[in-house]
Write an enzyme that holds these catalytic residues in place. Structure first.
Site, PDB file in Angstrom:
ATOM      1  N   SER A 165       0.853  -1.182   0.000  1.00 53.13           N
ATOM      2  CA  SER A 165       0.000   0.000   0.000  1.00 53.13           C
ATOM      3  C   SER A 165       0.892   1.236   0.000  1.00 53.13           C
ATOM      4  O   SER A 165       2.028   1.177   0.511  1.00 53.13           O
ATOM      5  CB  SER A 165      -0.874   0.010   1.267  1.00 53.13           C
ATOM      6  OG  SER A 165      -1.455   1.292   1.451  1.00 53.13           O
ATOM      7  N   TYR A 178      -1.419  -1.338  10.110  1.00 52.25           N
ATOM      8  CA  TYR A 178      -1.634  -1.560   8.674  1.00 52.25           C
ATOM      9  C   TYR A 178      -0.421  -1.083   7.883  1.00 52.25           C
ATOM     10  O   TYR A 178       0.122  -1.806   7.042  1.00 52.25           O
ATOM     11  CB  TYR A 178      -2.896  -0.807   8.239  1.00 52.25           C
ATOM     12  CG  TYR A 178      -3.186  -0.885   6.763  1.00 52.25           C
ATOM     13  CD1 TYR A 178      -3.790  -2.014   6.206  1.00 52.25           C
ATOM     14  CD2 TYR A 178      -2.869   0.173   5.897  1.00 52.25           C
ATOM     15  CE1 TYR A 178      -4.069  -2.085   4.848  1.00 52.25           C
ATOM     16  CE2 TYR A 178      -3.141   0.107   4.541  1.00 52.25           C
ATOM     17  CZ  TYR A 178      -3.745  -1.018   4.025  1.00 52.25           C
ATOM     18  OH  TYR A 178      -4.018  -1.092   2.673  1.00 52.25           O
TER      19      TYR A 178
HETATM   20  N1  LIG Z   1      -8.634   0.000  -1.876  1.00 52.62           N
HETATM   21  C1  LIG Z   1      -7.584   0.735  -1.594  1.00 52.62           C
HETATM   22  O1  LIG Z   1      -7.648   1.974  -1.630  1.00 52.62           O
HETATM   23  C2  LIG Z   1      -6.260   0.061  -1.262  1.00 52.62           C
HETATM   24  C3  LIG Z   1      -5.109   0.856  -1.247  1.00 52.62           C
HETATM   25  C4  LIG Z   1      -3.887   0.257  -0.935  1.00 52.62           C
HETATM   26  C5  LIG Z   1      -3.830  -1.115  -0.696  1.00 52.62           C
HETATM   27  N2  LIG Z   1      -4.964  -1.858  -0.722  1.00 52.62           N
HETATM   28  C6  LIG Z   1      -4.819  -3.308  -0.453  1.00 52.62           C
HETATM   29  O2  LIG Z   1      -5.389  -4.045  -1.524  1.00 52.62           O
HETATM   30  C7  LIG Z   1      -5.929  -5.279  -1.033  1.00 52.62           C
HETATM   31  C8  LIG Z   1      -7.391  -5.418  -1.406  1.00 52.62           C
HETATM   32  O3  LIG Z   1      -8.084  -4.301  -0.882  1.00 52.62           O
HETATM   33  P1  LIG Z   1      -9.591  -3.930  -1.241  1.00 52.62           P
HETATM   34  O4  LIG Z   1      -9.618  -2.474  -1.284  1.00 52.62           O
HETATM   35  O5  LIG Z   1     -10.088  -4.733  -2.379  1.00 52.62           O
HETATM   36  O6  LIG Z   1     -10.283  -4.375   0.126  1.00 52.62           O
HETATM   37  P2  LIG Z   1     -11.771  -4.900   0.458  1.00 52.62           P
HETATM   38  O7  LIG Z   1     -11.948  -4.657   1.891  1.00 52.62           O
HETATM   39  O8  LIG Z   1     -12.740  -4.343  -0.520  1.00 52.62           O
HETATM   40  O9  LIG Z   1     -11.621  -6.462   0.179  1.00 52.62           O
HETATM   41  C9  LIG Z   1     -10.761  -7.246   0.960  1.00 52.62           C
HETATM   42  C10 LIG Z   1     -11.084  -8.699   0.744  1.00 52.62           C
HETATM   43  O10 LIG Z   1     -10.261  -9.460   1.645  1.00 52.62           O
HETATM   44  C11 LIG Z   1     -11.085 -10.339   2.392  1.00 52.62           C
HETATM   45  N3  LIG Z   1     -10.526 -10.580   3.716  1.00 52.62           N
HETATM   46  C12 LIG Z   1     -10.407  -9.715   4.745  1.00 52.62           C
HETATM   47  N4  LIG Z   1      -9.908 -10.335   5.828  1.00 52.62           N
HETATM   48  C13 LIG Z   1      -9.689 -11.615   5.464  1.00 52.62           C
HETATM   49  C14 LIG Z   1      -9.188 -12.750   6.145  1.00 52.62           C
HETATM   50  N5  LIG Z   1      -8.818 -12.714   7.439  1.00 52.62           N
HETATM   51  N6  LIG Z   1      -9.107 -13.915   5.468  1.00 52.62           N
HETATM   52  C15 LIG Z   1      -9.492 -13.991   4.164  1.00 52.62           C
HETATM   53  N7  LIG Z   1      -9.986 -12.953   3.476  1.00 52.62           N
HETATM   54  C16 LIG Z   1     -10.084 -11.775   4.118  1.00 52.62           C
HETATM   55  C17 LIG Z   1     -12.434  -9.647   2.477  1.00 52.62           C
HETATM   56  O11 LIG Z   1     -13.478 -10.539   2.796  1.00 52.62           O
HETATM   57  C18 LIG Z   1     -12.542  -9.030   1.088  1.00 52.62           C
HETATM   58  O12 LIG Z   1     -13.065  -9.939   0.170  1.00 52.62           O
HETATM   59  C19 LIG Z   1      -5.708  -5.259   0.491  1.00 52.62           C
HETATM   60  O13 LIG Z   1      -4.530  -5.964   0.803  1.00 52.62           O
HETATM   61  C20 LIG Z   1      -5.547  -3.777   0.783  1.00 52.62           C
HETATM   62  O14 LIG Z   1      -4.835  -3.527   1.960  1.00 52.62           O
HETATM   63  C21 LIG Z   1      -6.173  -1.305  -1.005  1.00 52.62           C
END
Ligand SMILES: NC(=O)c1ccc[n+]([C@@H]2O[C@H](COP(=O)([O-])OP(=O)(O)OC[C@H]3O[C@@H](n4cnc5c(N)ncnc54)[C@H](O)[C@@H]3O)[C@@H](O)[C@H]2O)c1
Length: 274
Positions: A165, A178
């Site tokens: 991230s 995080y």
């Molecule tokens: N969306 C953003 O702005 C952003 C920015 C930087 C990094 N990220 C990273 O990208 C990745 C995906 O993010 P997103 O925005 O799609 O998030 P989201 O919250 O929309 O989706 C996350 C997914 O992970 C699953 N999950 C959560 N905890 C879990 C666990 N203990 N075991 C199995 N599955 C689990 C959830 O059920 C969900 O399907 C993450 O690693 C997040 O940190 C996202």
């Protein structure tokens, strides 16, 4: 000494370039995507399905995870859902075993699942650190390790993509565990890439910027407000899951055959890395 003007040098370089083996994901290869139920995970699963991969999609959320698998099958490929809490080593071992038994060893592993439990650093309890590190970092490691063993065993190699991230680079108020977990992802990625390169396993990290998924909205605010924030980003918008899925498709392809150990930032220019 090489004669730089003879014309032979260009011929020699051109010949060697065509001889290099560049392996990339092929139709029918197996891809594992964690956190498949929504957000980036669902978009990545669907993109890889359209690229012809057979999918093992993992999540905590059964109904939504099954729906992703169904959507992948509708795109014309084989896809199965596996329940796994990425904070549970036992779940990861069981899901990895079931994936290999039912589908085979994967060529692609996308460690996308992640959580951001928000709390000011001054109040951040140890339990929140443990949960965040277990899901975001240890879980991603155990998943990569389980499948790297398979990739080494079958001698084909593969591609592992970990999710970091922008918070890993610039820190994040109210998200200390995080941010630290995501910085750990970058160090872990470089180490896996270094150790596993000899087995033809490429490991890279995607460093997304703020994007249109649930995760940034959990901090409060509406999708419209999130989009408004995007206007201050050089490319004029926040990210979309398809932007991330596109980078995954590139990284698993033969065109990315010489890329390993890198953190690739997909953020519209908000943080510009070297
Ligand atoms: N969306 C953003 O702005 C952003 C920015 C930087 C990094 N990220 C990273 O990208 C990745 C995906 O993010 P997103 O925005 O799609 O998030 P989201 O919250 O929309 O989706 C996350 C997914 O992970 C699953 N999950 C959560 N905890 C879990 C666990 N203990 N075991 C199995 N599955 C689990 C959830 O059920 C969900 O399907 C993450 O690693 C997040 O940190 C996202």
């Amino acid at each position: 000494m090489t004669d730089l003007n003879s014309g032979n040098l260009d011929k020699e370089i051109a010949k060697d370039g065509s001889a290099i083996v560049r392996d990339g994901m092929k139709k029918g290869d197996i891809a594992v995507v964690t956190g498949c139920a929504r957000g980036f995970g669902r978009a990545i699963s669907l993109r890889l399905a359209r690229e012809g991969a057979r999918l093992a999609v993992w999540d905590l959320l059964g109904d939504e995870g099954e729906e992703t698998a169904r959507m992948c099958r509708d795109a014309g490929t084989d896809a199965q859902f596996f329940h796994a809490d990425m904070g549970s080593p036992a779940d990861i071992t069981a899901a990895a075993k079931a994936t290999v038994e039912r589908l085979g060893a994967p060529f692609v592993v996308v460690n996308n699942a992640g959580i951001n439990l928000r709390c000011a650093a001054i109040d951040h309890p140890a339990e929140m650190w443990t949960k965040t590190l277990n899901v975001n970092l240890v879980g991603a490691f155990l998943c990569a390790q389980a499948f790297a063993r398979e990739m080494i065993r079958n001698k084909r190699g593969g591609v592992i993509i970990n999710f970091a991230s922008g918070r890993a680079i610039e820190g994040a108020a109210n998200s200390i565990a995080y941010a630290a977990s995501k910085a750990g992802i970058i160090a872990m990625t470089k180490t896996e890439a270094t150790e596993w390169a000899k087995h033809k396993i490429r490991v890279n990290a995607i460093i997304p910027g703020v994007s249109e998924t649930r995760q940034p909205l959990e901090a409060g605010g509406t999708l419209e407000e999130l989009r408004e924030r995007g206007k201050s980003i050089p490319l004029g918008r926040v990210g979309h899951p398809d932007d991330i899925a596109g980078m995954v498709a590139f990284l698993v392809s033969a065109d990315a055959a010489y890329i390993t150990g890198q953190g690739l930032a997909i953020n519209g220019g908000r943080i510009m890395l070297p």
